[in-house]
Scaffold this active site. Structure first.
Site, PDB file in Angstrom:
ATOM      1  N   ASP A   1       2.018  -2.899   4.082  1.00 23.86           N
ATOM      2  CA  ASP A   1       3.233  -2.795   3.276  1.00 23.86           C
ATOM      3  C   ASP A   1       4.364  -3.455   4.059  1.00 23.86           C
ATOM      4  OD1 ASP A   1       4.031  -0.940   0.656  1.00 23.86           O
ATOM      5  OD2 ASP A   1       5.736  -1.410   1.966  1.00 23.86           O
TER       6      ASP A   1
ATOM      7  N   ALA B   1       0.775  -1.252   0.000  1.00 22.22           N
ATOM      8  CA  ALA B   1       0.000   0.000   0.000  1.00 22.22           C
ATOM      9  C   ALA B   1       0.803   1.297   0.000  1.00 22.22           C
ATOM     10  CB  ALA B   1      -0.935   0.015   1.210  1.00 22.22           C
TER      11      ALA B   1
ATOM     12  N   CYS C   1       3.200  -0.652 -12.586  1.00 23.91           N
ATOM     13  CA  CYS C   1       3.501   0.514 -13.428  1.00 23.91           C
ATOM     14  C   CYS C   1       4.673   0.155 -14.343  1.00 23.91           C
ATOM     15  CB  CYS C   1       3.769   1.757 -12.590  1.00 23.91           C
ATOM     16  SG  CYS C   1       5.130   1.572 -11.444  1.00 23.91           S
TER      17      CYS C   1
ATOM     18  N   GLY D   1       0.384   5.016  -0.300  1.00 26.58           N
ATOM     19  CA  GLY D   1      -1.027   5.104   0.039  1.00 26.58           C
ATOM     20  C   GLY D   1      -1.920   5.791  -0.983  1.00 26.58           C
TER      21      GLY D   1
HETATM   22  C1  SAM Z   1       4.122   0.121  -6.393  1.00 23.94           C
HETATM   23  S1  SAM Z   1       4.460   0.364  -4.725  1.00 23.94           S
HETATM   24  C2  SAM Z   1       2.854   0.617  -4.062  1.00 23.94           C
HETATM   25  C3  SAM Z   1       2.293   1.993  -4.346  1.00 23.94           C
HETATM   26  C4  SAM Z   1       0.999   2.243  -3.614  1.00 23.94           C
HETATM   27  N1  SAM Z   1       0.028   1.189  -3.870  1.00 23.94           N
HETATM   28  C5  SAM Z   1       0.406   3.583  -3.967  1.00 23.94           C
HETATM   29  O1  SAM Z   1      -0.505   3.654  -4.813  1.00 23.94           O
HETATM   30  O2  SAM Z   1       0.790   4.597  -3.372  1.00 23.94           O
HETATM   31  C6  SAM Z   1       4.841  -1.231  -4.177  1.00 23.94           C
HETATM   32  C7  SAM Z   1       4.981  -1.381  -2.680  1.00 23.94           C
HETATM   33  O3  SAM Z   1       5.163  -2.776  -2.409  1.00 23.94           O
HETATM   34  C8  SAM Z   1       5.895  -2.884  -1.216  1.00 23.94           C
HETATM   35  N2  SAM Z   1       6.368  -4.279  -1.150  1.00 23.94           N
HETATM   36  C9  SAM Z   1       7.463  -4.837  -1.729  1.00 23.94           C
HETATM   37  N3  SAM Z   1       7.513  -6.142  -1.452  1.00 23.94           N
HETATM   38  C10 SAM Z   1       6.418  -6.435  -0.693  1.00 23.94           C
HETATM   39  C11 SAM Z   1       5.919  -7.605  -0.081  1.00 23.94           C
HETATM   40  N4  SAM Z   1       6.543  -8.768  -0.219  1.00 23.94           N
HETATM   41  N5  SAM Z   1       4.785  -7.528   0.652  1.00 23.94           N
HETATM   42  C12 SAM Z   1       4.137  -6.337   0.802  1.00 23.94           C
HETATM   43  N6  SAM Z   1       4.581  -5.200   0.255  1.00 23.94           N
HETATM   44  C13 SAM Z   1       5.693  -5.244  -0.496  1.00 23.94           C
HETATM   45  C14 SAM Z   1       6.953  -1.826  -1.351  1.00 23.94           C
HETATM   46  O4  SAM Z   1       7.475  -1.458  -0.083  1.00 23.94           O
HETATM   47  C15 SAM Z   1       6.183  -0.699  -2.043  1.00 23.94           C
HETATM   48  O5  SAM Z   1       5.732   0.234  -1.089  1.00 23.94           O
END
Ligand code: SAM
Length: 498
Positions: free
Chosen positions: A156, A133, A254, A136
């Site tokens: 997250d 998340a 993305c 956020g």
């Molecule tokens: C694309 S970003 C999310 C952006 C967010 N959904 C937004 O719209 O603001 C991906 C996120 O996945 C988290 N992440 C990476 N590996 C993960 C895991 N195994 N479980 C949960 N979160 C993870 C990262 O820390 C990062 O914040």
């Protein structure tokens, strides 16, 4: 030290990384579309914003007012009723009072697609999991779509990104959410068949063909890409296991790398034959944007073409990928319950009924604020943690009460030696319902207040130590003040100083 650094070869610049990705993707674009894509990449991508229906009653009307006040030239994002591009701006969209107050969120227009894909709920408000998340952006969109009813569990795995997530949700004014910090891969085993909606906005290589100052593209090695696609597959399996039969997962990245997009969906279809339905998005979008049938080396299950692959020229966005997946049948999940830590061990205790009544009485007398009605309508309970009083979602307490969390709900306020001080984010969310106890500032005073200055002179209408709801001449919330001898002390959170 990496081999590249040892050899002293420089990292590819963002522009080189973009060109490399473009070369790799060219064979995936049809001959008719190629010129459109190349022309689009010459154009700068416009900034966009999404209005907050929790704070803005009529988003279109509000957008009109902001555009007039700040000299914005806008156009609507076709698949998101609360989203607009801002093509020109005399006042940047990041530098307005409304942005500070969480009346809108600045978000790339492509990122407004995934949450719009969920089918509107009817009946019970949904139980939603946002598996990855931070910071956020899409969580705020999930909260808007459910009207902040039900519950959004925002998770997250990165502890260093949790603070930003909490701040974004508090600024948005959400009450029915909880923030957790676990590897998303665990939720399938911990909470099988639990959520109505799961969003997986997966960590990805960000090969989206738009390199901007805030999101520069970087080169990705094949090894890194492979390891990302394994992580994405495991996260999507966990998301699917945590979903109720009949519920919906949205998978988004993305990046335009097929291994991280169609390839991951293809693996889900193989893993759970008969249980996975990829919904055809062709009619849900203003123009077709189908997934790929092949990455040039292997053919995918034809169902993955029902997803949305946003090449930048489709809707003038950054590259993006999204799929809506329905669960048609239960699936096997590993066994293993979640960790548990009671709220009492977290130092939290429910507020005694007599204290709730007392707070409600004072809030009613001073601010005309109907605390008990709001708690009932939003399905909240008050809990104390140290001097802070929190409004906590009942939906969290009843379903996940012992799940260790980073935060739940929104602070209502704090007990101080001078009495109860309401919380900035709470008053900002329910500003319209704080009908009295206001201090109205003229333009010069408002400007000084927004710079973080106190207001000189003892305010007439407030007892010593009492909190005033400070507004400008247009009736906009400027923060809270505390009446002390000789001045109104500026209580705006330090994060808003500027
Ligand atoms: C694309 S970003 C999310 C952006 C967010 N959904 C937004 O719209 O603001 C991906 C996120 O996945 C988290 N992440 C990476 N590996 C993960 C895991 N195994 N479980 C949960 N979160 C993870 C990262 O820390 C990062 O914040």
């Amino acid at each position: 030290m990496s081999a590249r650094k040892r050899r002293g070869s420089p990292r590819p610049s963002p522009v080189e990384a973009q060109n490399d990705a473009l070369q790799r993707f060219l064979p995936l674009v049809s001959a008719e579309e190629l010129p459109l894509l190349l022309a689009e990449l010459q154009r700068p991508v416009s900034q966009a914003l999404r209005a907050n229906p929790l704070k803005v009653a009529d988003p279109a009307q509000a957008l009109g007012a902001w555009a007039a006040a700040y000299g914005w030239e806008t156009s609507p994002v076709p698949y998101c009723p609360t989203g607009w591009w801002v093509h020109q701006a005399a006042r940047p969209i990041s530098q307005t009072l409304e942005h500070q107050l969480g009346h809108y969120y600045i978000q790339d227009a492509a990122s407004m697609l995934p949450v719009e894909l969920f089918t509107p709920h009817n009946g019970e408000p949904p139980l939603t999991l946002d598996l990855a998340a931070s910071p956020g952006g899409k969580t705020t969109h999930l909260i808007s779509r459910s009207g902040d009813q039900g519950l959004v569990l925002a998770n997250d795995s990165s502890q260093s990104r949790i603070h930003a997530l909490r701040l974004v949700l508090h600024t948005w004014g959400s009450v029915n959410h909880a923030v957790t910090c676990f590897a998303g891969e665990r939720f399938g085993a911990w909470f099988p068949e639990t959520f109505d909606r799961v969003l997986l906005d997966a960590p990805c290589s960000m090969q989206n063909l738009r390199s901007t100052e805030s999101h520069p593209m970087r080169a990705i090695s094949p090894r890194e890409r492979d390891s990302l696609s394994v992580r994405q597959r495991n996260l999507l399996i966990s998301a699917f296991q945590a979903l109720k039969t009949g519920g919906e997962v949205v998978y988004a990245t993305c990046t335009l790398s097929p291994e991280e997009d169609e390839g991951v969906l293809d693996e889900l279809l193989r893993r759970f034959p008969g249980a996975v339905e990829i919904v055809d998005l062709s009619r849900r979008l203003p123009a077709p944007a189908p997934g790929l049938s092949s990455d040039g080396q292997r053919d995918f299950d034809p169902a993955v073409q029902r997803a949305a692959r946003l090449w930048p020229h489709r809707f003038g966005t950054s590259g993006f990928f999204s799929a809506l997946i329905q669960k048609r049948a239960p699936v096997a999940a590993p066994e293993g319950g979640p960790p548990a830590r009671s709220l009492t061990r977290e130092g939290m205790a429910p507020l005694p009924a007599a204290r709730v009544r007392d707070l409600a009485l004072r809030q009613g007398e001073r601010y005309g604020f109907p605390l008990e009605t709001v708690l009932e309508n939003c399905n909240l309970e008050l809990w104390q943690k140290g001097p802070q009083v929190w409004a906590v979602p009942r939906a969290f307490l009843s379903r996940f009460g012992d799940l260790p969390h980073e935060s739940i709900g929104l602070p209502l306020g704090t007990d101080t030696p001078d009495g109860f001080q309401p919380g900035h984010d709470w008053v900002s969310r329910f500003f319209d319902q704080h009908r009295s106890g206001r201090e109205i500032l003229d333009a010069a005073q408002s400007a000084a207040w927004l710079r973080g200055e106190d207001l000189p002179g003892t305010p007439q209408h407030f007892a010593h130590g009492e909190a005033a709801v400070v507004v400008d001449e247009q009736g906009r919330f400027l923060g809270l003040g505390k009446a002390v001898t000789g001045r109104l002390r500026n209580m705006r959170p330090r994060r808003l100083a500027g």
